[in-house]
Design a protein around this motif. Structure first.
Motif, short mmCIF file in Angstrom:
data_model
loop_
_atom_site.label_atom_id
_atom_site.label_comp_id
_atom_site.label_asym_id
_atom_site.label_seq_id
_atom_site.Cartn_x
_atom_site.Cartn_y
_atom_site.Cartn_z
N GLU A 165 0.59 -1.24 -0.20
CA GLU A 165 -0.06 0.01 -0.02
C GLU A 165 0.97 1.26 0.11
N SER A 166 1.94 1.47 0.88
CA SER A 166 2.79 2.37 0.81
C SER A 166 3.44 2.42 -0.61
N ILE A 167 3.92 1.33 -1.20
CA ILE A 167 4.52 1.65 -2.71
C ILE A 167 3.45 2.38 -3.70
N HIS A 168 2.43 1.45 -3.42
CA HIS A 168 1.22 2.13 -4.22
C HIS A 168 1.12 3.78 -4.19
N HIS A 169 1.16 4.06 -2.80
CA HIS A 169 0.87 5.56 -2.78
C HIS A 169 2.41 6.42 -2.85
N HIS A 170 3.50 5.77 -3.31
CA HIS A 170 4.72 6.25 -3.48
C HIS A 170 5.23 6.96 -2.08
N ALA A 171 4.83 6.13 -0.73
CA ALA A 171 5.51 6.46 0.34
C ALA A 171 6.76 5.29 0.62
N LEU A 172 7.82 5.68 -0.17
CA LEU A 172 8.69 4.81 -0.18
C LEU A 172 9.55 4.46 1.30
#
Length: 233
Positions: free
Chosen positions: A131-138
């Protein structure tokens, strides 16, 4: 909550004990008395209790923020826990190590494959990492990846599971987390919304579909059929 002695293994620092030590299980976590307050044994116990806080946090978020992702995550945890505790553990029947105090009333070791703690934590870490990757919260994704070994280590170090049990569960839980997230994407494409918003959006789409169907029945623009009007031909 009965006190039960557990056979100790000198190969693991946290499990070293004297014959006067007693151990008992709280929430499937072995607590040894007197409590070993050295950093690593104490950390292993604390980490082992963290999974009990996750459902509480999700329930609070569902009640206060009504996030769809929290509702889905809580449901996934509930289903996964039931499958592990009532399905896989009795079916596989692989006992915990003798260092564990998780036993029946007659002292028999409870099944330990798969580890429920590792299954829940790792599947949720994978879920929220994706979910973090999906929202670019790397950065968040990196932190979640770094946290992944903590629960398998804690469950082994505290003597509640074998290396095999935590490693196999870690791998299986990673797959479970991936499947959970794929299902979540299918059900909730906009994971930032609330589950109330999702229901309203579904109903809105249904109304739009009905309206389009009615307009299609009326024919092209400017041509409105009038029933029972005599023909001029």
């Amino acid at each position: 909550m009965a006190l039960r002695r557990a056979v100790q293994d000198d190969d693991v620092e946290s499990q070293q004990a004297t014959k006067d030590d007693e151990s008992y299980a709280v929430g499937q976590v072995t607590i040894r008395v007197p409590l070993d307050c050295r950093p690593l044994p104490l950390l292993a116990v604390i980490v082992s209790f963290l999974p009990w806080a996750v459902p509480v946090a999700l329930i609070a978020d569902i009640a206060l923020e009504r996030r769809a992702i929290s509702l889905f995550a809580f449901t996934a945890i509930l289903v996964t826990s039931l499958v592990c505790e009532w399905g896989l553990k009795p079916l596989i029947g692989e006992p915990r190590p003798p260092t564990s105090a998780c036993r029946t009333e007659d002292g028999k070791l409870l099944p330990g494959m798969p580890s429920g703690h590792v299954m829940m934590c790792q599947s949720m870490l994978i879920f929220y990492m994706l979910e973090s990757i999906h929202h670019h919260a790397l950065m968040v994704a990196v932190l979640l990846i770094l946290a992944m070994p903590a629960m398998p280590w804690a469950r082994w170090y505290n003597g509640d599971h074998t290396v095999k049990q935590v490693v196999v569960t870690f791998l299986a839980a990673s797959l479970v987390g991936l499947v959970d997230y794929l299902i979540f994407l299918v059900l909730f494409q906009d994971s930032s919304g609330t589950f109330g918003q999702h229901v309203r959006e579904v109903r809105r789409e249904e109304r739009i579909g009905v309206t389009r169907a009615l307009l299609a029945d009326l024919g092209p623009p400017g041509v409105i059929p009038v029933p029972f009007l005599p023909s001029t031909a």
